[in-house]
Design an enzyme around this catalytic site. Structure first.
Site, PDB file in Angstrom:
ATOM      1  N   ASP A 175       0.826  -1.203   0.000  1.00  0.00           N
ATOM      2  CA  ASP A 175       0.000   0.000   0.000  1.00  0.00           C
ATOM      3  C   ASP A 175       0.861   1.254   0.000  1.00  0.00           C
ATOM      4  O   ASP A 175       0.687   2.163  -0.828  1.00  0.00           O
ATOM      5  CB  ASP A 175      -0.904   0.013   1.240  1.00  0.00           C
ATOM      6  CG  ASP A 175      -2.191  -0.766   1.044  1.00  0.00           C
ATOM      7  OD1 ASP A 175      -2.667  -0.846  -0.099  1.00  0.00           O
ATOM      8  OD2 ASP A 175      -2.708  -1.291   2.034  1.00  0.00           O
ATOM      9  N   PHE A 176       1.779   1.313   0.945  1.00  0.00           N
ATOM     10  CA  PHE A 176       2.511   2.557   1.135  1.00  0.00           C
ATOM     11  C   PHE A 176       3.582   2.770   0.069  1.00  0.00           C
ATOM     12  O   PHE A 176       3.915   3.905  -0.264  1.00  0.00           O
ATOM     13  CB  PHE A 176       3.112   2.608   2.538  1.00  0.00           C
ATOM     14  CG  PHE A 176       2.062   2.704   3.619  1.00  0.00           C
ATOM     15  CD1 PHE A 176       0.815   3.244   3.345  1.00  0.00           C
ATOM     16  CD2 PHE A 176       2.306   2.242   4.898  1.00  0.00           C
ATOM     17  CE1 PHE A 176      -0.160   3.335   4.319  1.00  0.00           C
ATOM     18  CE2 PHE A 176       1.332   2.329   5.888  1.00  0.00           C
ATOM     19  CZ  PHE A 176       0.100   2.874   5.596  1.00  0.00           C
TER      20      PHE A 176
END
Length: 605
Positions: free
Chosen positions: A180-181
């Site tokens: 995600d990041f």
């Protein structure tokens, strides 16, 4: 401060690198919101468009006073508006917010934004300067584009889980949502890069950030190992495939980690542990051999490390210069003195008024932490404000508002500086914004002439510090070879132009210099005597008119310039004048003011 040190000015929100950049975010959960938050941390104004029920992350615990700490940690510094995008009025409002913005970021499945009427296919033609960033599981195209995905499935598909965990254990995901990041970081970096291109006079564009691809991309050591050996990298727990001792060990009371990544550090480890014999052991003679024999090495070191507490080992290793650390929980990491020094933890007020804490941007600029706005928005908190802003935006009864705003900005620029490089650099950015939209030029100043190109005066500064003209080409029209005796900027509004530079030969003749350059809508070019600018410009389209907007560092219609005979190089002075019969009155807003007064119930004169 020493004589050679530059002064360090206090960081303020208005001086951050992305100050003035407007972002509209159509994102939920993690990857997209993290991207938007990074942009907000660096000064952008981020408007978060949520469904009526809100970003689903708002429901994630821990919940305090009705608000999610998880949501607050990824949405600080944003404004929120809640819209049902299937409602035509809400869709029109969302489009209006984007058209006045610089960036759109979304993390829906491919095709969703297009079906809503908010895709790049709708915005690209209407706002060429827009930076449109899409974050998705597998990207916008390809055999898996239609699939959804979350951090877990991305770690699984991209190989991360195959190298995470103990060698004989089941698959394990990284505890931090790295997929995600990572996608959010790539998105923010790509957006900032395209914003820089737009500020330099270029076009915006569409950014495609596949989480699968970004997760693969950060595995450079693992993919290169596979390319080099043909073997899949293996799970090694906390160990390293190419260095040892380089992993976590258990002391008498707790776990700690050391990273002896070279022979010097290996000798230091042996000195601290008191094992000089290991330095003579051929199995451990260099990093590659130690890595190949790291299980045997661990069996030798484990009983020794178990004899003392971790704090004692860490103190000795630190004195010896061996990189080391305790295996902290987040409570210990947040309490680390370095965390306090870096001012990473700051107060945060939740939308309901509850006080909490958050970890802010870790990057420092000029030695200072960023002045991060830590407050997160309540659902739809800024809807009234944003609707009012859209309503107050220039309407159809004020069609040349973009031109007037440009003139105001240019006037402020020439009042502040007379430095040509500054005027060209900052004026280029202003002109790029003006020509990014093609809905403001009055028809009277866009008329071609079948005999020759036309130059319409749009504005002349009263002190003749600059002028603005529309240059209208009929099909196939072009200029003679000519020069510029003042600086100028050319922004393409409609159609396309070709420019060919010329140079003077020793015998005085003028010949083409290099290839022709093409200027397309939204793009900006510069001309100046300091650039050695002698050129020919033409309409690149053989079948229809083209229009460019020019800004010059003087009243260009009254400036003496030169045209040239290419065969002899002989110069002939000319003054271009203007084709305008009238000039738009940029300052007369009476019609729009009367209209707004009438709508509000006022009376006319």
């Amino acid at each position: 401060m020493t004589r050679n040190q530059a002064p360090v000015l206090p960081l303020e929100a208005g001086t951050l690198p992305l100050a003035g950049v407007r972002v509209v975010e159509f994102c939920q959960v993690a990857a997209g919101p993290f991207c938007g938050m990074l942009l907000a941390d660096f000064g952008a104004e981020v408007v978060k468009v949520e469904p009526r029920e809100g970003d689903s992350l708002r429901q994630w615990p821990p919940i305090r006073s009705g608000f999610s700490e998880n949501f607050a940690s990824l949405n600080r510094g944003k404004r929120s508006i809640a819209l049902d995008l299937k409602n035509p009025d809400a869709l029109e409002l969302a489009r209006s917010l984007v058209l006045e913005a610089d960036v759109l970021v979304e993390n829906n499945r491919p095709g969703v934004m297009q079906r809503l009427g908010l895709g790049w296919d709708w915005f690209g033609a209407r706002k060429p300067s827009l930076v449109y960033c899409s974050i998705s599981a597998y990207g916008q195209t390809g055999p898996r584009a239609s699939e959804g995905g979350f951090d877990l499935t991305m770690q699984a598909a991209a190989g991360v889980m195959s190298v995470t965990g103990e060698a004989d254990g089941p698959p394990v995901k990284c505890g931090v949502p790295v997929s995600d990041f990572t996608a959010g970081l790539y998105g923010a970096f790509s957006i900032a890069s395209l914003v820089a291109r737009v500020r330099a006079g270029g076009l915006g564009g569409q950014i495609d950030v596949p989480m699968f691809a970004t997760t693969l991309a950060i595995a450079a050591l693992q993919t290169s190992e596979y390319f080099g050996t043909g073997d899949n990298p293996r799970k090694l727990g906390s160990a390293h495939p190419r260095n040892a001792p380089y992993q976590a060990y258990r002391a008498r009371d707790r776990w700690f980690a050391i990273a002896a990544g070279n022979n010097r550090l290996w000798q230091a480890v042996c000195d601290v542990v008191g094992t000089p014999a290991l330095l003579r052991d051929e199995r451990f003679a260099n990093p590659s051999l130690r890595a190949a024999n790291q299980l045997a090495l661990k069996d030798l070191l484990d009983p020794l490390f178990a004899q003392r507490d971790a704090a004692d080992w860490l103190a000795d290793f630190a004195r010896a210069g061996v990189p080391c650390a305790p295996i902290n929980g987040y409570a210990e990491a947040l309490a680390d003195p370095q965390t306090e020094h870096l001012q990473l933890v700051r107060p945060m007020t939740m939308p309901g008024g509850t006080d909490s804490l958050t970890v802010v941007c870790p990057v420092r600029l000029d030695g200072q932490p960023l002045p991060v706005d830590t407050r997160s928005p309540a659902l739809g908190e800024h809807e009234s404000e944003l609707r009012a802003r859209v309503r107050s935006a220039p309407a159809s009864d004020d069609p040349i508002a973009p031109l007037r705003e440009f003139v105001v900005a240019m006037t402020k620029l020439v009042e502040r500086s007379d430095d040509e490089p500054t005027l060209i650099a900052e004026g280029r950015e202003l002109l790029a914004r003006l020509v990014a939209r093609d809905d403001w030029l009055p028809a009277a100043f866009a008329q071609p002439d079948p005999r020759h190109y036309r130059q319409y005066l749009l504005h002349a500064d009263p002190l003749e510090r600059f002028s603005v003209v529309s240059f209208v080409w009929g099909p196939g029209q072009k200029t003679p070879v000519h020069d510029h005796t003042v600086w100028g900027l050319v922004g393409m509004l409609r159609g396309a132009e070709m420019a060919q530079r010329w140079r003077r030969e020793p015998d005085g003749r003028l010949v083409p210099d290099g290839e022709e350059s093409l200027l397309q809508p939204g793009q900006v070019d510069a001309v100046s005597p300091s650039l050695g600018d002698i050129h020919v410009v033409s309409n690149a389209l053989p079948d229809r008119p083209s229009i460019s907007i020019h800004v010059y560092g003087a009243n260009i219609g009254a400036v003496r310039r030169h045209s040239y005979d290419p065969q002899t190089g002989q110069a002939k002075e000319f003054v271009s004048g203007y084709s305008s019969a009238t000039v738009p009155n940029l300052w007369d807003r009476s019609a729009s003011i009367r209209s707004s007064t009438a709508n509000a119930g006022g009376t006319g004169r």
